[in-house]
Design a protein around this motif. Structure first.
Motif, PDB file in Angstrom:
ATOM      1  N   GLY A 341      19.057   8.096 -30.510  1.00  0.00           N
ATOM      2  CA  GLY A 341      20.297   7.710 -29.834  1.00  0.00           C
ATOM      3  C   GLY A 341      20.177   6.453 -28.996  1.00  0.00           C
ATOM      4  O   GLY A 341      21.125   6.071 -28.307  1.00  0.00           O
ATOM      5  N   ALA A 342      19.015   5.793 -29.032  1.00  0.00           N
ATOM      6  CA  ALA A 342      18.856   4.552 -28.264  1.00  0.00           C
ATOM      7  C   ALA A 342      19.506   3.409 -29.029  1.00  0.00           C
ATOM      8  O   ALA A 342      19.730   3.491 -30.243  1.00  0.00           O
ATOM      9  N   GLU A 343      19.806   2.329 -28.300  1.00  0.00           N
ATOM     10  CA  GLU A 343      20.466   1.181 -28.922  1.00  0.00           C
ATOM     11  C   GLU A 343      19.519  -0.010 -28.920  1.00  0.00           C
ATOM     12  O   GLU A 343      18.971  -0.362 -27.863  1.00  0.00           O
ATOM     13  N   LEU A 344      19.339  -0.607 -30.100  1.00  0.00           N
ATOM     14  CA  LEU A 344      18.512  -1.824 -30.179  1.00  0.00           C
ATOM     15  C   LEU A 344      19.421  -2.992 -29.801  1.00  0.00           C
ATOM     16  O   LEU A 344      20.321  -3.347 -30.555  1.00  0.00           O
ATOM     17  N   VAL A 345      19.188  -3.603 -28.621  1.00  0.00           N
ATOM     18  CA  VAL A 345      20.099  -4.667 -28.178  1.00  0.00           C
ATOM     19  C   VAL A 345      19.518  -6.055 -28.395  1.00  0.00           C
ATOM     20  O   VAL A 345      20.230  -7.052 -28.275  1.00  0.00           O
ATOM     21  N   GLU A 346      18.215  -6.131 -28.704  1.00  0.00           N
ATOM     22  CA  GLU A 346      17.634  -7.457 -28.917  1.00  0.00           C
ATOM     23  C   GLU A 346      16.419  -7.353 -29.828  1.00  0.00           C
ATOM     24  O   GLU A 346      15.605  -6.428 -29.684  1.00  0.00           O
ATOM     25  N   GLY A 347      16.292  -8.307 -30.741  1.00  0.00           N
ATOM     26  CA  GLY A 347      15.078  -8.473 -31.540  1.00  0.00           C
ATOM     27  C   GLY A 347      14.792  -7.309 -32.474  1.00  0.00           C
ATOM     28  O   GLY A 347      15.693  -6.623 -32.956  1.00  0.00           O
ATOM     29  N   GLY A 348      13.503  -7.144 -32.754  1.00  0.00           N
ATOM     30  CA  GLY A 348      13.067  -6.011 -33.570  1.00  0.00           C
ATOM     31  C   GLY A 348      12.770  -6.352 -35.010  1.00  0.00           C
ATOM     32  O   GLY A 348      12.154  -5.554 -35.719  1.00  0.00           O
ATOM     33  N   GLU A 349      13.199  -7.560 -35.502  1.00  0.00           N
ATOM     34  CA  GLU A 349      12.975  -7.834 -36.930  1.00  0.00           C
ATOM     35  C   GLU A 349      11.549  -8.314 -37.185  1.00  0.00           C
ATOM     36  O   GLU A 349      11.029  -9.133 -36.447  1.00  0.00           O
ATOM     37  N   ALA A 350      10.980  -7.804 -38.272  1.00  0.00           N
ATOM     38  CA  ALA A 350       9.710  -8.349 -38.761  1.00  0.00           C
ATOM     39  C   ALA A 350      10.075  -9.571 -39.596  1.00  0.00           C
ATOM     40  O   ALA A 350      11.094  -9.577 -40.282  1.00  0.00           O
ATOM     41  N   PHE A 351       9.288 -10.619 -39.528  1.00  0.00           N
ATOM     42  CA  PHE A 351       9.639 -11.829 -40.287  1.00  0.00           C
ATOM     43  C   PHE A 351       8.391 -12.635 -40.607  1.00  0.00           C
ATOM     44  O   PHE A 351       7.313 -12.393 -40.062  1.00  0.00           O
ATOM     45  N   GLN A 352       8.539 -13.606 -41.511  1.00  0.00           N
ATOM     46  CA  GLN A 352       7.469 -14.567 -41.818  1.00  0.00           C
ATOM     47  C   GLN A 352       7.849 -15.883 -41.160  1.00  0.00           C
ATOM     48  O   GLN A 352       9.013 -16.248 -41.133  1.00  0.00           O
ATOM     49  N   SER A 353       6.858 -16.594 -40.625  1.00  0.00           N
ATOM     50  CA  SER A 353       7.215 -17.830 -39.904  1.00  0.00           C
ATOM     51  C   SER A 353       6.559 -19.047 -40.553  1.00  0.00           C
ATOM     52  O   SER A 353       5.902 -19.822 -39.894  1.00  0.00           O
ATOM     53  N   GLY A 354       6.675 -19.169 -41.845  1.00  0.00           N
ATOM     54  CA  GLY A 354       6.031 -20.292 -42.528  1.00  0.00           C
ATOM     55  C   GLY A 354       4.653 -19.918 -43.025  1.00  0.00           C
ATOM     56  O   GLY A 354       4.165 -20.473 -43.997  1.00  0.00           O
ATOM     57  N   THR A 355       4.000 -18.987 -42.367  1.00  0.00           N
ATOM     58  CA  THR A 355       2.705 -18.479 -42.838  1.00  0.00           C
ATOM     59  C   THR A 355       2.839 -16.972 -42.997  1.00  0.00           C
ATOM     60  O   THR A 355       3.588 -16.335 -42.263  1.00  0.00           O
ATOM     61  N   PRO A 356       2.097 -16.389 -43.959  1.00  0.00           N
ATOM     62  CA  PRO A 356       2.165 -14.926 -44.084  1.00  0.00           C
ATOM     63  C   PRO A 356       1.372 -14.266 -42.956  1.00  0.00           C
ATOM     64  O   PRO A 356       0.144 -14.373 -42.900  1.00  0.00           O
ATOM     65  N   GLY A 357       2.083 -13.670 -42.027  1.00  0.00           N
ATOM     66  CA  GLY A 357       1.425 -13.022 -40.894  1.00  0.00           C
ATOM     67  C   GLY A 357       2.248 -11.832 -40.446  1.00  0.00           C
ATOM     68  O   GLY A 357       3.311 -11.552 -41.001  1.00  0.00           O
ATOM     69  N   PHE A 358       1.779 -11.163 -39.411  1.00  0.00           N
ATOM     70  CA  PHE A 358       2.405  -9.900 -38.990  1.00  0.00           C
ATOM     71  C   PHE A 358       3.310 -10.159 -37.785  1.00  0.00           C
ATOM     72  O   PHE A 358       3.048  -9.684 -36.678  1.00  0.00           O
ATOM     73  N   PHE A 359       4.394 -10.917 -38.018  1.00  0.00           N
ATOM     74  CA  PHE A 359       5.247 -11.365 -36.912  1.00  0.00           C
ATOM     75  C   PHE A 359       6.427 -10.427 -36.699  1.00  0.00           C
ATOM     76  O   PHE A 359       6.961  -9.845 -37.645  1.00  0.00           O
TER      77      PHE A 359
END
Ligand code: NAD
Length: 476
Positions: A341-359
Motif C-alpha cells: 500500500g505504499a506509494e512510489l513517489v520518486e525514482g525506482g527504475e533500473a536503467f542502463q547509462s551508456g554502459t552495461p551496469g547495475f544502475f
C-alpha cells in the motif's frame, strides 16, 4: 589468463579454482581473476598465522608500528590509483573511492600510534605488601571476514588493530571485491609484513565458516545478519571470541522545527549516497506532520538533480549497485512496498547509462507504516521510505521500533529534543543534524540488538577485542 594468488604463510599461492571480478559500472570490464582458497588452504592459512604469532607478539612495538605507518604512507601516496580500483570494483564514485583509501591510510596511521601507546595499569592491592599490575596480551590468531561495500576501510579497521596488538591474522574478503584486498596485501608485503603475520585468502563464504572458526582465537565479522548469526553459533561452540557488525534499518527523524535544507541534505546523503549500500544508511525517514509535505517535495526535487551513472564518469553522484542480485532485490522491495500500500513517489527504475551496469534511480516511497516489510527489513540499496509521525514522542517510538540499532539521526533546532533523542534512541550511533552515515576513525563504532554483537570496533576501544587482560599480583 593471469590469476592473482592468495598470500599464505608468506607465499603467493594458487588456489583450487578462481573467480573473475567485474566492474559493476560496466560489466564488460574485468578487474582480474583471483585464486580462490578452498577450505584446506584456509586451514593452512590459519596454521601459518599460528606459527608466526609467537615471534610477532615478541617483536618490539616499534617494529609493529613501523609496518603500520609505512602502510599508511603508501596508501596515502597512492590514494588516487587505489581509489580508482575501489571505484572500478565496488562501484563507488571517484571521490568515494579516494576517500575510502585515505580513510584506510588514517586507520593504519592511528594504530601505528596505538601500537606504542597501549598499556596496562598499576594499582595498589587492597591487601598489604602487594602491587596489582594489569597488562594486555594478544588474543592470538584472529580471523577477519569482510563485506564488499567498504572493501579497504573495513579490512583496515580490523587488520590494523589486530597486528598493532601482537596478533596474527587471516583475512577473508568478500567474493565481490578480491582485487582491492589483493592490492592491500601487496602494500603490506612491500612495507615489511613478515611471513604468516597476515594472510589473504580470497575464497567462498561457505568454505570459510568451519575452516576459519575452528582454528582461531577470535573472529571479527562484518556482513549480513544471516551470516553473522551462523558464524556466532559456531564461534561460541568453539569458544572463539566473536565480534559481529551487521545490518541496520536506520531511522532519520525530521521534526517540524528542523532546518528544511539541512534535513533534505541529511536524508539525501544518508539514504542514497554510495547507492545506499552502507550499513549506516538512513532507510526510514520519520517526519512530523507540519513539515512532511514540504520535506517530501524538497527531497524529491533534490533526488531529481542527482546524476546516476558510471562510477568514474565526471559529475557522477551515485554509482551502480554491486551486482544483479542486489539490484533485483531492491526492485523486489519496491514491488513489495506497492503491494503493502505504499506509494512510489520518486525514482525506482533500473536503467542502463551508456554502459552495461547495475544502475537504479534512487527510490522514495511515502504513505508507509512502520509495520510494513519495507520498514522492517534491510534493503541495502538506494531506497528510502517516509513514515508520518504526529510529534516527537511518536517519532522516537517509531525510531526505536525495529530489531536493529546501528545508527539513528534527528534533524531539529530544539536542544531539548536533540538531547532527549541522543539519550533515548536505542542505537550505537546518534547523529544530530547530520546524516546517519559518516564516521570518525578514532572513536568506537558499533550498534545494539541485531546490528552488532560483542565488543566495539575502532578507536581506542579496539584494544578490548584484540587483547586479553592479565592481572598480576606482585608481593613485595
Ligand atoms: P555477507 O554476509 O553476504 O558476506 C560478508 C562476508 O561473509 C563475505 O566475505 C562472505 O564471503 C562471508 N560469508 C558468507 N557466508 C559465510 C559463511 N557461511 N561462513 C563464513 N563467511 C561467510 O554480507 P555482504 O552482502 O558482503 O555485505 C552486506 C551486509 O554487510 C549488509 O547487511 C550490511 O548492512 C552489512 N555491513 C555492516 C557493516 C557494519 O559495520 N555494521 C558495515 C558494512 C556492511
Amino acid at each position: 589468463m593471469t590469476v592473482k594468488p592468495n598470500l599464505i604463510g608468506g607465499q603467493w599461492r594458487e588456489g583450487s579454482s578462481s573467480i573473475e571480478s567485474i566492474n559493476p559500472s560496466d560489466t564488460r570490464e574485468s578487474i582480474g581473476h583471483y585464486a580462490l582458497a578452498d577450505a584446506a588452504q584456509m586451514r593452512e592459512a590459519v596454521s601459518a598465522a599460528r606459527a608466526a604469532q609467537p615471534a610477532w607478539s615478541a617483536t618490539t612495538t616499534q617494529v609493529r608500528s613501523d609496518l603500520l605507518l609505512k602502510t599508511s604512507i603508501e596508501l596515502a601516496a597512492r590514494k588516487e590509483e587505489i581509489g580508482e580500483l575501489v571505484s572500478r570494483e565496488a562501484g563507488k564514485t571517484r571521490a568515494e573511492g579516494i576517500g575510502e583509501v585515505l580513510r584506510a591510510s588514517q586507520i593504519f596511521q592511528f594504530f601505528a600510534g596505538e601500537a606504542v601507546r597501549y598499556g596496562g595499569e598499576n594499582l595498589p592491592s587492597v591487601r598489604p605488601n602487594i602491587n596489582v599490575q594489569i597488562s594486555r596480551d594478544p588474543v592470538g590468531v584472529v580471523a577477519l571476514i569482510t563485506p564488499w561495500n567498504f572493501p579497504i576501510a573495513i579490512a583496515a579497521w580490523k587488520l590494523a588493530p589486530a597486528l598493532a596488538f601482537g596478533n596474527t591474522a587471516v583475512l577473508k574478503p568478500s567474493e565481490e571485491t578480491p582485487g582491492v584486498a589483493w592490492e592491500l596485501f601487496r602494500v603490506l608485503e612491500r612495507n615489511g609484513l613478515p611471513a604468516g603475520v597476515a594472510n589473504l585468502i580470497n575464497g567462498r563464504g561457505a568454505d570459510a565458516g568451519e575452516a576459519l572458526v575452528e582454528g582461531v582465537d577470535a573472529l571479527s565479522f562484518t556482513g549480513s545478519v544471516r551470516t553473522g548469526r551462523r558464524l556466532a553459533q559456531s564461534a561460541i561452540a568453539n569458544m572463539v571470541r566473536v565480534q559481529l557488525e551487521m545490518g541496520g534499518k536506520n531511522p532519520l527523524v525530521v521534526l517540524d522545527d528542523a532546518d528544511l535544507g539541512v534535513a533534505v541534505e541529511c536524508a539525501l546523503n544518508g539514504s542514497f549516497f554510495s547507492a545506499g549500500q552502507r550499513c549506516t544508511a538512513s532507510s526510514r525517514l520519520i517526519v512530523t506532520e507540519a513539515i512532511h509535505d514540504r520535506f517530501v517535495d524538497a527531497l524529491r526535487k533534490r533526488m531529481r538533480s542527482l546524476k546516476i551513472g558510471h562510477a568514474l564518469a565526471a559529475g557522477t553522484d551515485i554509482g551502480p549497485l554491486i551486482n544483479q542480485r542486489q539490484l533485483d532485490m531492491v526492485q523486489g522491495y519496491i514491488r513489495t512496498g506497492r503491494d503493502e500500500g505504499a506509494e512510489l513517489v520518486e525514482g525506482g527504475e533500473a536503467f542502463q547509462s551508456g554502459t552495461p551496469g547495475f544502475f537504479m534511480q534512487p527510490a522514495l516511497m511515502t504513505a508507509t507504516s512502520n509495520g510494513m516489510r519495507i520498514n522492517r527489513e534491510e534493503v541495502f540499496g538506494p531506497f528510502a521510505t517516509v513514515i508520518r509521525a504526529a510529534d516527537y514522542d511518536e517519532a522516537l517510538a517509531l525510531a526505536n521500533d525495529t530489531e536493529y540499532g546501528l545508527s539513528a539521526g534527528i534533524c531539529t533546532s530544539s536542544h531539548k529534543h536533540a538531547n532527549h533523542f541522543r539519550q533515548h534512541v536505542k542505537s550505537g550511533l546518534a547523529m544530530i543534524n547530520l546524516p546517519t552515515a559518516g564516521l570518525d576513525y578514532h572513536v568506537p563504532f558499533g550498534g545494539t540488538r541485531a546490528s552488532s554483537y560483542g565488543q566495539r570496533e575502532q578507536g581506542t576501544y579496539a584494544v578490548d577485542f584484540y587483547t586479553n587482560s592479565k592481572t598480576a599480583y606482585v608481593g613485595y
